[in-house]
Design an enzyme around this catalytic site. Structure first.
Site, PDB file in Angstrom:
ATOM      1  N   ARG A  35       0.865  -1.195   0.000  1.00  6.59           N
ATOM      2  CA  ARG A  35       0.000   0.000   0.000  1.00  6.59           C
ATOM      3  C   ARG A  35       0.893   1.234   0.000  1.00  6.59           C
ATOM      4  N   ALA A  37       0.271   3.953   1.560  1.00  4.31           N
ATOM      5  CA  ALA A  37       0.248   4.536   2.908  1.00  4.31           C
ATOM      6  C   ALA A  37       0.527   3.442   3.939  1.00  4.31           C
ATOM      7  N   THR A  41      -3.825  -2.800   7.579  1.00  2.00           N
ATOM      8  CA  THR A  41      -5.281  -2.931   7.623  1.00  2.00           C
ATOM      9  C   THR A  41      -5.840  -1.952   8.649  1.00  2.00           C
ATOM     10  N   GLY A 115       6.709  -7.390  -1.166  1.00  2.00           N
ATOM     11  CA  GLY A 115       7.963  -8.023  -0.722  1.00  2.00           C
ATOM     12  C   GLY A 115       7.886  -9.532  -0.866  1.00  2.00           C
ATOM     13  N   THR A 144       2.791  -9.524   7.323  1.00  2.00           N
ATOM     14  CA  THR A 144       1.876  -9.231   6.208  1.00  2.00           C
ATOM     15  C   THR A 144       0.400  -9.306   6.607  1.00  2.00           C
ATOM     16  N   TYR A 184     -17.247  -9.225  15.419  1.00  2.00           N
ATOM     17  CA  TYR A 184     -16.784  -7.844  15.603  1.00  2.00           C
ATOM     18  C   TYR A 184     -17.284  -6.925  14.478  1.00  2.00           C
ATOM     19  N   GLY A 272     -14.965 -13.394   9.191  1.00  2.00           N
ATOM     20  CA  GLY A 272     -13.621 -13.618   9.702  1.00  2.00           C
ATOM     21  C   GLY A 272     -12.534 -13.239   8.710  1.00  2.00           C
ATOM     22  N   LEU A 321      -5.734  -8.819  16.508  1.00  2.00           N
ATOM     23  CA  LEU A 321      -6.003  -7.485  17.035  1.00  2.00           C
ATOM     24  C   LEU A 321      -4.774  -6.602  16.865  1.00  2.00           C
ATOM     25  N   HIS A 446     -14.669   9.899  42.422  1.00  2.00           N
ATOM     26  CA  HIS A 446     -16.131   9.974  42.400  1.00  2.00           C
ATOM     27  C   HIS A 446     -16.565  11.303  41.798  1.00  2.00           C
TER      28      HIS A 446
HETATM   29  P1  FAD Z   1      -1.988  -5.651   8.833  1.00  2.00           P
HETATM   30  O1  FAD Z   1      -2.486  -4.475   9.559  1.00  2.00           O
HETATM   31  O2  FAD Z   1      -2.932  -6.435   8.016  1.00  2.00           O
HETATM   32  O3  FAD Z   1      -0.795  -5.118   7.938  1.00  2.00           O
HETATM   33  C1  FAD Z   1      -0.138  -5.912   7.025  1.00  2.00           C
HETATM   34  C2  FAD Z   1       0.352  -5.058   5.881  1.00  2.00           C
HETATM   35  O4  FAD Z   1       1.169  -5.864   5.050  1.00  2.00           O
HETATM   36  C3  FAD Z   1      -0.737  -4.517   4.980  1.00  2.00           C
HETATM   37  O5  FAD Z   1      -0.609  -3.109   4.846  1.00  2.00           O
HETATM   38  C4  FAD Z   1      -0.521  -5.199   3.630  1.00  2.00           C
HETATM   39  O6  FAD Z   1      -0.769  -4.331   2.539  1.00  2.00           O
HETATM   40  C5  FAD Z   1       0.956  -5.515   3.701  1.00  2.00           C
HETATM   41  N1  FAD Z   1       1.383  -6.655   2.894  1.00  2.00           N
HETATM   42  C6  FAD Z   1       0.830  -7.892   2.805  1.00  2.00           C
HETATM   43  N2  FAD Z   1       1.577  -8.694   2.034  1.00  2.00           N
HETATM   44  C7  FAD Z   1       2.633  -7.941   1.626  1.00  2.00           C
HETATM   45  C8  FAD Z   1       3.757  -8.203   0.827  1.00  2.00           C
HETATM   46  N3  FAD Z   1       4.022  -9.400   0.314  1.00  2.00           N
HETATM   47  N4  FAD Z   1       4.632  -7.177   0.608  1.00  2.00           N
HETATM   48  C9  FAD Z   1       4.419  -5.943   1.126  1.00  2.00           C
HETATM   49  N5  FAD Z   1       3.379  -5.667   1.907  1.00  2.00           N
HETATM   50  C10 FAD Z   1       2.501  -6.639   2.158  1.00  2.00           C
HETATM   51  N6  FAD Z   1      -8.132  -4.527  15.714  1.00  2.00           N
HETATM   52  C11 FAD Z   1      -8.152  -3.891  16.902  1.00  2.00           C
HETATM   53  O7  FAD Z   1      -7.324  -4.187  17.769  1.00  2.00           O
HETATM   54  N7  FAD Z   1      -9.065  -2.914  17.177  1.00  2.00           N
HETATM   55  C12 FAD Z   1     -10.009  -2.561  16.276  1.00  2.00           C
HETATM   56  O8  FAD Z   1     -10.819  -1.679  16.547  1.00  2.00           O
HETATM   57  C13 FAD Z   1     -10.030  -3.220  15.020  1.00  2.00           C
HETATM   58  N8  FAD Z   1     -10.940  -2.895  14.104  1.00  2.00           N
HETATM   59  C14 FAD Z   1     -10.926  -3.517  12.884  1.00  2.00           C
HETATM   60  C15 FAD Z   1     -11.901  -3.161  11.953  1.00  2.00           C
HETATM   61  C16 FAD Z   1     -11.913  -3.767  10.713  1.00  2.00           C
HETATM   62  C17 FAD Z   1     -12.978  -3.369   9.699  1.00  2.00           C
HETATM   63  C18 FAD Z   1     -10.906  -4.724  10.385  1.00  2.00           C
HETATM   64  C19 FAD Z   1     -10.883  -5.359   9.012  1.00  2.00           C
HETATM   65  C20 FAD Z   1      -9.945  -5.081  11.299  1.00  2.00           C
HETATM   66  C21 FAD Z   1      -9.947  -4.483  12.564  1.00  2.00           C
HETATM   67  N9  FAD Z   1      -9.007  -4.827  13.548  1.00  2.00           N
HETATM   68  C22 FAD Z   1      -9.046  -4.209  14.771  1.00  2.00           C
HETATM   69  C23 FAD Z   1      -7.966  -5.842  13.302  1.00  2.00           C
HETATM   70  C24 FAD Z   1      -6.616  -5.160  12.981  1.00  2.00           C
HETATM   71  O9  FAD Z   1      -6.781  -4.331  11.857  1.00  2.00           O
HETATM   72  C25 FAD Z   1      -5.543  -6.206  12.711  1.00  2.00           C
HETATM   73  O10 FAD Z   1      -5.489  -7.133  13.780  1.00  2.00           O
HETATM   74  C26 FAD Z   1      -4.183  -5.546  12.584  1.00  2.00           C
HETATM   75  O11 FAD Z   1      -4.188  -4.599  11.532  1.00  2.00           O
HETATM   76  C27 FAD Z   1      -3.096  -6.589  12.306  1.00  2.00           C
HETATM   77  O12 FAD Z   1      -1.867  -5.975  12.164  1.00  2.00           O
HETATM   78  P2  FAD Z   1      -0.706  -6.628  11.279  1.00  2.00           P
HETATM   79  O13 FAD Z   1       0.423  -5.676  11.335  1.00  2.00           O
HETATM   80  O14 FAD Z   1      -0.476  -8.025  11.697  1.00  2.00           O
HETATM   81  O15 FAD Z   1      -1.289  -6.703   9.797  1.00  2.00           O
HETATM   82  P1  NAD Z   2     -15.383 -12.619  13.668  1.00  2.00           P
HETATM   83  O1  NAD Z   2     -14.618 -13.873  13.794  1.00  2.00           O
HETATM   84  O2  NAD Z   2     -15.324 -11.632  14.759  1.00  2.00           O
HETATM   85  O3  NAD Z   2     -16.929 -12.954  13.447  1.00  2.00           O
HETATM   86  C1  NAD Z   2     -17.370 -13.754  12.408  1.00  2.00           C
HETATM   87  C2  NAD Z   2     -18.762 -14.242  12.752  1.00  2.00           C
HETATM   88  O4  NAD Z   2     -19.293 -14.834  11.583  1.00  2.00           O
HETATM   89  C3  NAD Z   2     -18.791 -15.313  13.844  1.00  2.00           C
HETATM   90  O5  NAD Z   2     -19.798 -14.997  14.767  1.00  2.00           O
HETATM   91  C4  NAD Z   2     -19.086 -16.586  13.073  1.00  2.00           C
HETATM   92  O6  NAD Z   2     -19.801 -17.541  13.831  1.00  2.00           O
HETATM   93  C5  NAD Z   2     -19.922 -16.061  11.922  1.00  2.00           C
HETATM   94  N1  NAD Z   2     -19.909 -16.879  10.713  1.00  2.00           N
HETATM   95  C6  NAD Z   2     -18.866 -17.549  10.174  1.00  2.00           C
HETATM   96  N2  NAD Z   2     -19.235 -18.154   9.027  1.00  2.00           N
HETATM   97  C7  NAD Z   2     -20.557 -17.843   8.840  1.00  2.00           C
HETATM   98  C8  NAD Z   2     -21.510 -18.150   7.830  1.00  2.00           C
HETATM   99  N3  NAD Z   2     -21.191 -18.887   6.769  1.00  2.00           N
HETATM  100  N4  NAD Z   2     -22.777 -17.672   7.963  1.00  2.00           N
HETATM  101  C9  NAD Z   2     -23.105 -16.900   9.036  1.00  2.00           C
HETATM  102  N5  NAD Z   2     -22.236 -16.576  10.018  1.00  2.00           N
HETATM  103  C10 NAD Z   2     -20.985 -17.028   9.917  1.00  2.00           C
HETATM  104  O7  NAD Z   2     -14.920 -11.996  12.260  1.00  2.00           O
HETATM  105  P2  NAD Z   2     -15.146 -10.550  11.635  1.00  2.00           P
HETATM  106  O8  NAD Z   2     -16.297  -9.876  12.262  1.00  2.00           O
HETATM  107  O9  NAD Z   2     -15.121 -10.748  10.161  1.00  2.00           O
HETATM  108  O10 NAD Z   2     -13.826  -9.796  12.049  1.00  2.00           O
HETATM  109  C11 NAD Z   2     -12.557 -10.326  11.650  1.00  2.00           C
HETATM  110  C12 NAD Z   2     -11.539 -10.076  12.703  1.00  2.00           C
HETATM  111  O11 NAD Z   2     -11.103  -8.719  12.659  1.00  2.00           O
HETATM  112  C13 NAD Z   2     -12.035 -10.275  14.129  1.00  2.00           C
HETATM  113  O12 NAD Z   2     -12.014 -11.611  14.528  1.00  2.00           O
HETATM  114  C14 NAD Z   2     -11.058  -9.447  14.909  1.00  2.00           C
HETATM  115  O13 NAD Z   2      -9.889 -10.196  15.095  1.00  2.00           O
HETATM  116  C15 NAD Z   2     -10.778  -8.288  13.962  1.00  2.00           C
HETATM  117  N6  NAD Z   2     -11.610  -7.109  14.314  1.00  2.00           N
HETATM  118  C16 NAD Z   2     -11.477  -6.561  15.549  1.00  2.00           C
HETATM  119  C17 NAD Z   2     -12.240  -5.473  15.904  1.00  2.00           C
HETATM  120  C18 NAD Z   2     -12.064  -4.881  17.278  1.00  2.00           C
HETATM  121  O14 NAD Z   2     -11.068  -5.187  17.925  1.00  2.00           O
HETATM  122  N7  NAD Z   2     -12.980  -4.046  17.744  1.00  2.00           N
HETATM  123  C19 NAD Z   2     -13.156  -4.945  15.014  1.00  2.00           C
HETATM  124  C20 NAD Z   2     -13.274  -5.520  13.767  1.00  2.00           C
HETATM  125  C21 NAD Z   2     -12.493  -6.606  13.429  1.00  2.00           C
END
Ligand code: FAD
Ligand code: NAD
Length: 468
Positions: A35, A37, A41, A115, A144, A184, A272, A321, A446
């Site tokens: 990406r 930026a 994710t 990479g 990644t 989530y 998921g 997370l 409080h």
């Molecule tokens: P990532 O953040 O996925 O970063 C990996 C990076 O590697 C990406 O930028 C990708 O482009 C890059 N990449 C992949 N392959 C390659 C390659 N071969 N070469 C170069 N670059 C590459 N977690 C929380 O704790 N709190 C939250 O509120 C929360 N909300 C979320 C909401 C949503 C909608 C989603 C989808 C996720 C959320 N998460 C949340 C989960 C959180 O985003 C991830 O757990 C976290 O970003 C993981 O960090 P990471 O560094 O392992 O990977």
């Molecule tokens: P999730 O694992 O939280 O929830 C997926 C849900 O989908 C589960 O309840 C599961 O039983 C259900 N499910 C699975 N297959 C299904 C099917 N075929 N039909 C109907 N229901 C089905 O996954 P998510 O909501 O996609 O989020 C992905 C991950 O991103 C989370 O597990 C979390 O690690 C991360 N995340 C974290 C936050 C946060 O920290 N606030 C917010 C968003 C995402």
């Protein structure tokens, strides 16, 4: 060939934080992300944009529905969705720009491209313009992250069958949003669109929502979201989706085998995420990973089976997370620099940013019961918290689970206003193996929401809270 002490592949919370900490510890560091930026994710399409939308939509909902109870009348509340999205994009940009600034400050060399791990700890950067560059590394960190799971019988078309990234940028409010998955993302993004005016129907495969959350709290969350207008269908297996005349019809099978269909403007599939390893060269480089889950195998020093190659974040075991990924990034860099460090996976908090919020640390009551350990539960409802009353936010509870013999706090589960901030105290206590008596005897200001923590602790330790 450019040469570095550490080359990080992936600039998300795991990778960029590891890069910064390694640079602070004196290493020469490069960080590659496909990406443009940095921030992964989390900053680009995850935590940050979703929380920006949750905060804005909460204000819209509050202004439209709840200010009257405070004696404030507002006429004609209207939504400017384009402006709301622009603000969210601005929040994301300021934070991703901030990482660029931190990279400069710490003299980290950024690369934009994909990479690929090569033999002998070299990394090839494949750039968007088709050119490649090979970097030499004493150590390589794989960070990644993860990618969205797609249901094979319901491919994303990004207009009707959408994923979380699409649902962060709708250009209009869907009349009816169907959500597959009561986890989530389903609940957070479902809440955003419900607050902005969508009818939201959640289809969940299991007999309950939030499968990893304490069952009692998950039940309270479901009731609360139902009051906010979300509709839930549990034990519902999604079998397909068909688009016709600008609508999508989702077919499902219930527990009793009965087929049912749901028709809406869009269906958000949130079932998921899985580790992202495409094109990373793991097989060629001989890095061991579980082919069923894509999780890369590491030891307690974040080392893979290939010397000099490490991995952190969503790519490895544990909850997906951002704060878990960041802590692992720090611990990895410190261990690489010869310092002691570790991340305790048992005390990683989780937060669901719906309203009221849900947060927890430690096992659920079901898990503790199943372990056979004798335990006590102390609870305090926000309905009797003075501060929650002042805020007009009296829904929810603090639940503390302790070891029956020693009073040690095993777990804390909170459903209530600002539960995301309150969980920090609980994490500290659980990490330091503190007792409920410790929490009860610490002075809590409080009137604050945190008094509910002290009251729940008192209930577990002394048998009853003071104010309920
Ligand atoms: P990532 O953040 O996925 O970063 C990996 C990076 O590697 C990406 O930028 C990708 O482009 C890059 N990449 C992949 N392959 C390659 C390659 N071969 N070469 C170069 N670059 C590459 N977690 C929380 O704790 N709190 C939250 O509120 C929360 N909300 C979320 C909401 C949503 C909608 C989603 C989808 C996720 C959320 N998460 C949340 C989960 C959180 O985003 C991830 O757990 C976290 O970003 C993981 O960090 P990471 O560094 O392992 O990977
Ligand atoms: P999730 O694992 O939280 O929830 C997926 C849900 O989908 C589960 O309840 C599961 O039983 C259900 N499910 C699975 N297959 C299904 C099917 N075929 N039909 C109907 N229901 C089905 O996954 P998510 O909501 O996609 O989020 C992905 C991950 O991103 C989370 O597990 C979390 O690690 C991360 N995340 C974290 C936050 C946060 O920290 N606030 C917010 C968003 C995402």
């Amino acid at each position: 060939m450019a040469s570095f002490d550490l080359v990080v592949i992936g600039g998300g919370p795991g990778g960029y934080v590891a890069a910064i900490r390694a640079a602070q510890l004196g290493m020469s560091v490069a960080c590659i992300d496909k990406r443009p930026a940095f921030g992964g994710t989390c900053l680009n399409v995850g935590c940050i944009p979703s929380k920006a939308l949750l905060d804005s939509s909460e204000l819209f909902h509050l202004t439209s529905h709840n200010l009257g109870r405070h004696g404030i009348s507002v006429s004609k509340v209207s939504l400017d969705l384009a402006a709301l999205m622009k603000r969210k994009d601005g929040v994301v940009k300021s934070l991703t720009d901030g990482i660029g600034f931190l990279f400069k400050k710490n003299k980290i060399t950024p690369f934009t491209g994909t990479g690929k791990l090569l033999a002998g700890n070299k990394v090839q950067v494949n750039k968007a313009d088709g050119s490649t560059e090979t970097l030499e590394a004493k150590n390589v960190l794989l960070a990644t992250g993860s990618e969205i799971i797609e249901l094979p019988f319901m491919k994303f078309d990004h207009e009707y069958v959408v994923n979380s990234t699409d649902a962060l940028k709708f250009s209009s409010v869907p009349k009816h949003l169907i959500v597959v998955g009561g986890g989530y993302i389903g609940l957070e993004l479902g809440s955003v669109w419900a607050r902005l005016g969508s009818k939201v129907t959640v289809l969940e495969f299991l007999p309950r929502i939030l499968p990893l959350t304490d069952g009692e709290l998950a039940g309270m969350v479901k009731k609360s979201l139902e009051k906010q207008g979300l509709e839930f269908h549990l034990d519902t297996k999604v079998t397909g989706a068909k688009v016709s005349r600008g609508q999508v019809t989702v077919t499902t099978t219930g527990k009793d085998g009965a087929e049912k269909t749901f028709t809406g403007d869009k269906v958000l599939v949130a079932v998921g995420r899985k580790p992202f390893i495409d094109g990373l060269g793991l097989t060629e480089a001989g890095v061991k990973f579980d082919p069923k889950t894509n999780r890369v195998e590491i030891n307690d020093k974040y080392q893979t089976n290939v010397p000099g190659v490490y991995a952190v974040g969503d790519l490895v075991a544990g909850p997906m997370l951002a704060h878990k990924a960041m802590e692992e990034g720090v611990a990895f860099a410190e261990i690489l620099a010869g310092k002691p460090a570790h991340v305790n996976h048992d005390t990683i908090p989780s937060v669901i940013y719906i309203w009221p919020e849900v947060s927890s640390v430690g096992p659920t009551e079901e898990q503790i019961k199943e372990s056979g350990r004798a335990y006590k539960v102390g609870k305090f409802p926000f309905s009797v918290s003075p501060r929650a009353k002042c805020m007009d936010e009296s829904e929810g509870v603090v639940k503390i689970i302790t070891d029956a013999a020693t009073d040690r706090v095993l777990a804390v589960h909170i459903f209530g206003p600002r539960a995301s901030d309150m969980i920090a105290e609980a994490v500290t206590i659980v990490e330091f193996k503190g007792s409920a008596e410790d929490i009860a005897r610490i002075t809590h200001a409080h009137p604050t929401l945190s008094e509910s923590m002290a009251e729940a602790a008192r209930a577990a330790w002394a048998g009853a809270p003071l104010h309920a």
